[in-house]
Design a protein around this motif. Structure first.
Motif, PDB file in Angstrom:
ATOM      1  N   ARG A   1       0.826  -1.219   0.000  1.00 45.31           N
ATOM      2  CA  ARG A   1       0.000   0.000   0.000  1.00 45.31           C
ATOM      3  C   ARG A   1       0.856   1.265   0.000  1.00 45.31           C
ATOM      4  NH1 ARG A   1      -3.275  -1.016   5.406  1.00 45.31           N
ATOM      5  NH2 ARG A   1      -3.199  -3.113   4.508  1.00 45.31           N
ATOM      6  N   PHE A   2       1.996   1.211   0.673  1.00 43.52           N
ATOM      7  CA  PHE A   2       2.872   2.385   0.742  1.00 43.52           C
ATOM      8  C   PHE A   2       3.499   2.655  -0.633  1.00 43.52           C
ATOM      9  CE2 PHE A   2       2.887  -0.003   4.728  1.00 43.52           C
ATOM     10  CZ  PHE A   2       2.254   0.927   5.546  1.00 43.52           C
ATOM     11  N   GLY A   3       3.898   1.586  -1.285  1.00 45.48           N
ATOM     12  CA  GLY A   3       4.438   1.725  -2.631  1.00 45.48           C
ATOM     13  C   GLY A   3       3.393   2.209  -3.618  1.00 45.48           C
ATOM     14  N   THR A   4       2.161   1.730  -3.461  1.00 45.58           N
ATOM     15  CA  THR A   4       1.084   2.186  -4.345  1.00 45.58           C
ATOM     16  C   THR A   4       0.852   3.689  -4.193  1.00 45.58           C
ATOM     17  OG1 THR A   4      -0.013   0.027  -4.324  1.00 45.58           O
ATOM     18  CG2 THR A   4      -1.367   1.925  -4.897  1.00 45.58           C
ATOM     19  N   SER A   5       0.909   4.190  -2.969  1.00 42.04           N
ATOM     20  CA  SER A   5       0.709   5.638  -2.768  1.00 42.04           C
ATOM     21  C   SER A   5       1.789   6.442  -3.488  1.00 42.04           C
ATOM     22  CB  SER A   5       0.683   5.975  -1.270  1.00 42.04           C
ATOM     23  OG  SER A   5       1.974   5.926  -0.681  1.00 42.04           O
ATOM     24  N   ILE A   6       2.994   5.899  -3.565  1.00 41.71           N
ATOM     25  CA  ILE A   6       4.076   6.581  -4.284  1.00 41.71           C
ATOM     26  C   ILE A   6       3.846   6.510  -5.788  1.00 41.71           C
ATOM     27  CG2 ILE A   6       6.550   6.571  -4.767  1.00 41.71           C
ATOM     28  CD1 ILE A   6       5.728   7.649  -1.974  1.00 41.71           C
ATOM     29  N   GLU A   7       3.399   5.361  -6.273  1.00 46.08           N
ATOM     30  CA  GLU A   7       3.143   5.223  -7.709  1.00 46.08           C
ATOM     31  C   GLU A   7       2.019   6.156  -8.155  1.00 46.08           C
ATOM     32  OE1 GLU A   7       5.065   3.560  -9.808  1.00 46.08           O
ATOM     33  OE2 GLU A   7       6.288   3.126  -8.039  1.00 46.08           O
ATOM     34  N   VAL A   8       1.005   6.327  -7.327  1.00 48.55           N
ATOM     35  CA  VAL A   8      -0.067   7.279  -7.645  1.00 48.55           C
ATOM     36  C   VAL A   8       0.488   8.701  -7.647  1.00 48.55           C
ATOM     37  CG1 VAL A   8      -2.247   8.285  -6.858  1.00 48.55           C
ATOM     38  CG2 VAL A   8      -1.920   5.806  -6.792  1.00 48.55           C
ATOM     39  N   ALA A   9       1.325   9.020  -6.675  1.00 48.85           N
ATOM     40  CA  ALA A   9       1.923  10.363  -6.604  1.00 48.85           C
ATOM     41  C   ALA A   9       2.706  10.687  -7.873  1.00 48.85           C
ATOM     42  CB  ALA A   9       2.826  10.468  -5.378  1.00 48.85           C
ATOM     43  N   LYS A  10       3.367   9.684  -8.429  1.00 49.32           N
ATOM     44  CA  LYS A  10       4.158   9.894  -9.644  1.00 49.32           C
ATOM     45  C   LYS A  10       3.284  10.272 -10.836  1.00 49.32           C
ATOM     46  CE  LYS A  10       7.887   6.670  -8.375  1.00 49.32           C
ATOM     47  NZ  LYS A  10       8.520   5.362  -8.685  1.00 49.32           N
ATOM     48  N   LYS A  11       2.007   9.907 -10.781  1.00 48.83           N
ATOM     49  CA  LYS A  11       1.096  10.202 -11.886  1.00 48.83           C
ATOM     50  C   LYS A  11       0.510  11.620 -11.806  1.00 48.83           C
ATOM     51  CE  LYS A  11       1.256   6.061 -13.714  1.00 48.83           C
ATOM     52  NZ  LYS A  11       1.848   5.832 -15.058  1.00 48.83           N
ATOM     53  N   LEU A  12       0.746  12.306 -10.702  1.00 45.46           N
ATOM     54  CA  LEU A  12       0.214  13.650 -10.533  1.00 45.46           C
ATOM     55  C   LEU A  12       1.158  14.664 -11.161  1.00 45.46           C
ATOM     56  CD1 LEU A  12      -0.947  13.404  -6.810  1.00 45.46           C
ATOM     57  CD2 LEU A  12      -2.306  13.012  -8.872  1.00 45.46           C
ATOM     58  N   ASN A  13       0.649  15.893 -11.326  1.00 53.14           N
ATOM     59  CA  ASN A  13       1.502  16.963 -11.823  1.00 53.14           C
ATOM     60  C   ASN A  13       2.517  17.338 -10.750  1.00 53.14           C
ATOM     61  OD1 ASN A  13       0.028  17.052 -14.228  1.00 53.14           O
ATOM     62  ND2 ASN A  13      -1.476  18.456 -13.355  1.00 53.14           N
ATOM     63  N   SER A  14       3.400  18.250 -11.059  1.00 55.34           N
ATOM     64  CA  SER A  14       4.407  18.675 -10.076  1.00 55.34           C
ATOM     65  C   SER A  14       3.715  19.242  -8.838  1.00 55.34           C
ATOM     66  CB  SER A  14       5.343  19.712 -10.685  1.00 55.34           C
ATOM     67  OG  SER A  14       4.611  20.854 -11.099  1.00 55.34           O
ATOM     68  N   PHE A  15       4.306  19.024  -7.692  1.00 59.34           N
ATOM     69  CA  PHE A  15       3.729  19.486  -6.431  1.00 59.34           C
ATOM     70  C   PHE A  15       4.851  19.804  -5.461  1.00 59.34           C
ATOM     71  CE2 PHE A  15       3.956  14.863  -6.513  1.00 59.34           C
ATOM     72  CZ  PHE A  15       4.677  14.574  -5.368  1.00 59.34           C
ATOM     73  N   ASN A  16       4.548  20.686  -4.494  1.00 57.49           N
ATOM     74  CA  ASN A  16       5.545  21.005  -3.467  1.00 57.49           C
ATOM     75  C   ASN A  16       4.991  20.795  -2.055  1.00 57.49           C
ATOM     76  OD1 ASN A  16       3.802  23.141  -3.244  1.00 57.49           O
ATOM     77  ND2 ASN A  16       5.295  24.732  -3.759  1.00 57.49           N
ATOM     78  N   LYS A  17       3.820  20.158  -1.982  1.00 57.31           N
ATOM     79  CA  LYS A  17       3.237  19.815  -0.692  1.00 57.31           C
ATOM     80  C   LYS A  17       2.823  18.354  -0.723  1.00 57.31           C
ATOM     81  CE  LYS A  17       1.416  24.473   0.205  1.00 57.31           C
ATOM     82  NZ  LYS A  17       0.204  25.270   0.480  1.00 57.31           N
ATOM     83  N   ALA A  18       2.630  17.802   0.454  1.00 60.87           N
ATOM     84  CA  ALA A  18       2.176  16.416   0.544  1.00 60.87           C
ATOM     85  C   ALA A  18       1.343  16.249   1.805  1.00 60.87           C
ATOM     86  CB  ALA A  18       3.357  15.455   0.562  1.00 60.87           C
ATOM     87  N   PHE A  19       0.367  15.356   1.724  1.00 58.03           N
ATOM     88  CA  PHE A  19      -0.380  14.950   2.908  1.00 58.03           C
ATOM     89  C   PHE A  19       0.118  13.568   3.303  1.00 58.03           C
ATOM     90  CE2 PHE A  19      -3.304  18.068   1.102  1.00 58.03           C
ATOM     91  CZ  PHE A  19      -3.618  18.809   2.228  1.00 58.03           C
ATOM     92  N   VAL A  20       0.559  13.439   4.547  1.00 59.17           N
ATOM     93  CA  VAL A  20       1.099  12.177   5.044  1.00 59.17           C
ATOM     94  C   VAL A  20       0.102  11.607   6.045  1.00 59.17           C
ATOM     95  CG1 VAL A  20       3.028  11.065   6.224  1.00 59.17           C
ATOM     96  CG2 VAL A  20       3.450  13.034   4.730  1.00 59.17           C
ATOM     97  N   VAL A  21      -0.384  10.394   5.779  1.00 57.96           N
ATOM     98  CA  VAL A  21      -1.400   9.787   6.631  1.00 57.96           C
ATOM     99  C   VAL A  21      -0.997   8.367   6.997  1.00 57.96           C
ATOM    100  CG1 VAL A  21      -3.216  11.169   5.527  1.00 57.96           C
ATOM    101  CG2 VAL A  21      -2.768   8.848   4.718  1.00 57.96           C
ATOM    102  N   LEU A  22      -1.606   7.865   8.046  1.00 63.18           N
ATOM    103  CA  LEU A  22      -1.364   6.482   8.460  1.00 63.18           C
ATOM    104  C   LEU A  22      -1.955   5.542   7.422  1.00 63.18           C
ATOM    105  CD1 LEU A  22      -0.316   4.654  10.799  1.00 63.18           C
ATOM    106  CD2 LEU A  22      -2.660   4.669  11.677  1.00 63.18           C
TER     107      LEU A  22
END
Length: 723
Positions: free
Chosen positions: A136-157
């Motif tokens: 699940r943690f790796g999937t969240s990173i793979e989804v993030a890679k599909k987004l446009n450029s960003f300089n903020k992140a939401f970190v959740v359990l």
């Protein structure tokens, strides 16, 4: 049936109909979006919001693990989220055909969304993109890679869903990724990915009990957002990120993830929050929404009547000054404290305390105690009392350490919150203890217990004298031990673990404390600490350099840290005020801070420093941060704590000065920043420029820039003081 009986039945029916029509129409635009199950509800959300779409996002409706991070991608693709089981059901198939979708983005590996779903989609002519990681943690990173450029992140359990679905609309709106982490460690894949990103703000959703410091180790520019439970955290998120007014809103159950998940991208697209509801609506949320929503607001309820009842949604605008049991149900109906004293709220047990009992359903007493204690403290603070907590997180303290803390803080009342336990599961009810032979403690216990007994649905075991608990004697001030139910009794356990019960109990406890304080306003039952400022005619200004120590604040493109700039400017402001004969105190004068690495204790300590010094004004200095293009200066005050308009005047005078050098005058604004809300004097928070803007960063870093800013802030303060 004779005509009289028929008339009686008809009259009853009409009365019932009238009552229910009024309830349903509490809002003029209530729209319920639901299906027979979670999968059909996801289709209903799609039907309601899309006439057609080239893209669909496919997520599991059985497991939230990989689905949590899908919302920002769905918003970017302008796609609905369709939930599936092992196979596509007929409604999902028909909806995908209706949309004329060309591309399907499957979130998660084959173990999450099966290959049979992929095969069915391919058979309908869709192009398939499966986005997944090793977990699940790796999937969240793979989804993030599909987004446009960003300089903020939401970190959740990553091992629970409430915080992720609370923040999903905000993340969707801004195209910000939702990154999953573990409670006590950062997954390697997450750490490595974020290393290569210039993250100016990492919003960590959840307190230290949810995600420990180890769970965000190495993540930069952290700002925690959290409350005492999932609903309070949801409120904090909605309060922080919502627009100034709302013409529509979404409501979803906070007990499960699917309904909120499928609507989160839509809500983000519309700039609307999703309010999570449990057995009741969070009281802070109710008050907040009353100021945001009008009778014409569009209300979108996700899920059927059994999931989220119309009556519960309508209760937001219902006058619930009394609960069904007659107890006062909100702070508006509670008197303010007639004198300002310091109350110690002690959440018993915690940490590795082996004496802390656990209920048959796994409820931990130490967790319940802390949750209720924080709620009580919040209410007391709102009513004008100064609150000190022996603990605000899951740590172990001995009774002697608790007593020592209360004494060193000069507390004048001591309230210890506990659950009861017994070898027999039949023992139940609430009881309150006071120090035997101490009339002040007895009076305090009586006031509190009578409120609780009439306010919550538990057996009343009475208030009783006690000569065993040495903590009652050792604190040397009026004290009470509240045992609000037996955690070893299944029925009591179910009640005391619910958010609704805790809110009700918190208002009852706070009401009893305030009744005691007000009934003793002309007496001196408690030890009142001397006024900290020996010269009351002398004006004291508290200067608060934002961030510091463990918290660097925002970081500019060239690596400049916000905490360094705010400290330099603050010291210059203080010197200029001192030169004019003003007494100045600082929350910090270096990067060594007097509080632990915890946001809630950090902010509380700043306010306490100002309060203990008898400050007449409180000025918090910060740098702003957003996109590289954002610029300008703005100053905030809190409407809730406007000190008779003095906070607004202070904000205006400081902003009027600062706008002389501003690239853009962003004006005076209101916000419920903690330090402004809880300062005991007129207070402001000024954002002196955007550190994320290269040009403004350079000015903020320069000695000349800091000198000019300090002089203008000081001028605004002096003008407010009439100097």
């Amino acid at each position: 049936m004779n005509k009289y009986k028929r008339l009686m039945v008809l009259s009853f029916f009409l009365a019932f109909l009238f009552i229910n029509v009024r309830s349903v129409n509490a809002f003029s635009k209530m729209n319920r979006i639901y299906g027979n199950n979670r999968y059909d509800t996801s289709v209903s959300v799609s039907e309601k919001n899309f006439t057609a779409s080239d893209n669909v996002v496919i997520a599991s409706g059985q497991s939230y693990a990989d689905s949590l991070c899908a919302a920002p991608l769905a918003k970017k693709l302008n796609a609905p989220i369709i939930l599936v089981q092992k196979n596509l059901n007929e409604k999902a198939k028909n909806e995908i055909l209706r949309l004329k979708a060309k591309n399907a983005y499957i979130i998660g590996g084959n173990g999450v969304v099966s290959t049979s779903v992929e095969t069915e989609l391919k058979a309908k002519g869709l192009n398939i993109s499966r986005i997944s990681g090793v977990d699940r943690f790796g999937t969240s990173i793979e989804v993030a890679k599909k987004l446009n450029s960003f300089n903020k992140a939401f970190v959740v359990l990553g091992t629970n869903f409430p915080d992720a679905i609370s923040v999903a609309p905000v993340a969707s709106k801004d195209g910000t990724p939702i990154i999953l982490t573990k409670k006590d460690s950062v997954p390697t894949i997450v750490k490595n990915y974020l290393k290569g990103k210039s993250i100016t703000k990492s919003y960590v959703i959840g307190g230290p009990q949810v995600i420990k410091a180890e769970g965000i180790n190495g993540i930069s520019n952290v700002e925690r957002i959290y409350g005492s439970d999932r609903y309070e955290t949801n409120f904090k998120i909605v309060e922080k990120f919502s627009q100034s007014t709302l013409n529509s809103i979404y409501f979803a159950s906070g007990k499960d993830f699917p309904d909120a998940l499928v609507a989160s991208a839509i809500a983000g697209k519309q700039g609307l929050p999703i309010v999570l509801v449990g057995d009741s609506v969070n009281l802070n949320m109710k008050q907040f929404l009353k100021g945001k929503l009008g009778a014409t607001a569009g209300i979108n309820v996700l899920g059927g009547e059994k999931v989220l009842s119309t009556a519960l949604v309508n209760s937001i605008f219902t006058d619930n000054s009394k609960n069904d049991n007659g107890s006062k149900g909100n702070s508006e109906n509670m008197d303010k404290a007639s004198k300002k004293i310091k109350v110690c709220i002690d959440a018993a047990h915690g940490g590795n305390d082996k004496l802390s009992p656990i209920g048959s359903k796994g409820t931990k007493e130490e967790v319940v105690n802390l949750s209720l204690a924080l709620k009580v403290g919040r209410i007391l603070s709102d009513k004008g009392l100064e609150v000190f907590y022996t603990r605000t997180q899951d740590i172990y303290l001995s009774d002697s350490e608790r007593v020592s803390k209360a004494k060193s803080e000069g507390c004048q009342l001591f309230i210890s919150i506990r659950c009861n336990s017994y070898t027999s599961s039949s023992a139940n009810g609430i009881e309150t203890y006071y120090l035997q032979g101490n009339s002040s403690s007895e009076k305090l216990a009586k006031n509190i217990h009578e409120k609780i007994a009439s306010g919550v649905d538990l057996k009343d075991r009475g208030y009783k004298p006690d000569a065993i608990h040495h903590i009652l004697k050792d604190v040397n001030c009026p004290s009470a031990l509240i045992f609000f139910g037996f955690i070893t009794n299944p029925e009591d356990e179910a009640k005391i673990s619910s958010s609704y019960f805790q809110e009700t109990a918190a208002y009852a406890i706070a009401g009893g404390i305030i009744n005691y304080v007000n009934s003793n306003s002309n007496n001196d039952d408690s030890k009142v600490t001397p006024t900290p400022n020996p010269n009351p005619s002398e004006t004291v200004v508290c200067i608060d350099p934002g961030h510091g120590g463990y918290d660097p604040g925002a970081i500019g493109p060239s690596g400049v840290r916000e905490k360094d700039i705010t400290l330099k400017v603050a010291l210059k402001v203080g010197q200029k005020l001192a030169d004019k004969g003003v007494k100045v105190v600082y929350t910090r004068t270096s990067d060594t801070v007097s509080w632990p690495s915890d946001v809630s204790q950090d902010l509380r300590k700043r306010v306490d420093i100002a309060s203990n010094a008898g400050s007449d004004y409180y000025i918090s200095i910060h740098c702003n941060s957003a996109t590289a293009a954002a610029y300008g200066i703005e100053t905030y005050y809190c409407n809730i704590n406007n000190s008779g308009g003095k906070s607004a005047l202070l904000a205006k005078n400081v902003q009027d000065e600062l706008k002389k050098i501003a690239n853009y005058n962003r004006g005076v604004k209101t916000a419920n920043w903690y330090v402004n809300k809880y300062a005991k004097c007129p207070s402001i928070l000024t954002e002196i420029g955007f550190i994320s803007n290269a040009k403004e960063e350079k000015f903020l870093q320069s000695s000349d820039g800091q000198e000019k800013i300090a002089e203008l802030i000081a001028n605004g303060i002096l003008k407010t003081m009439g100097k």
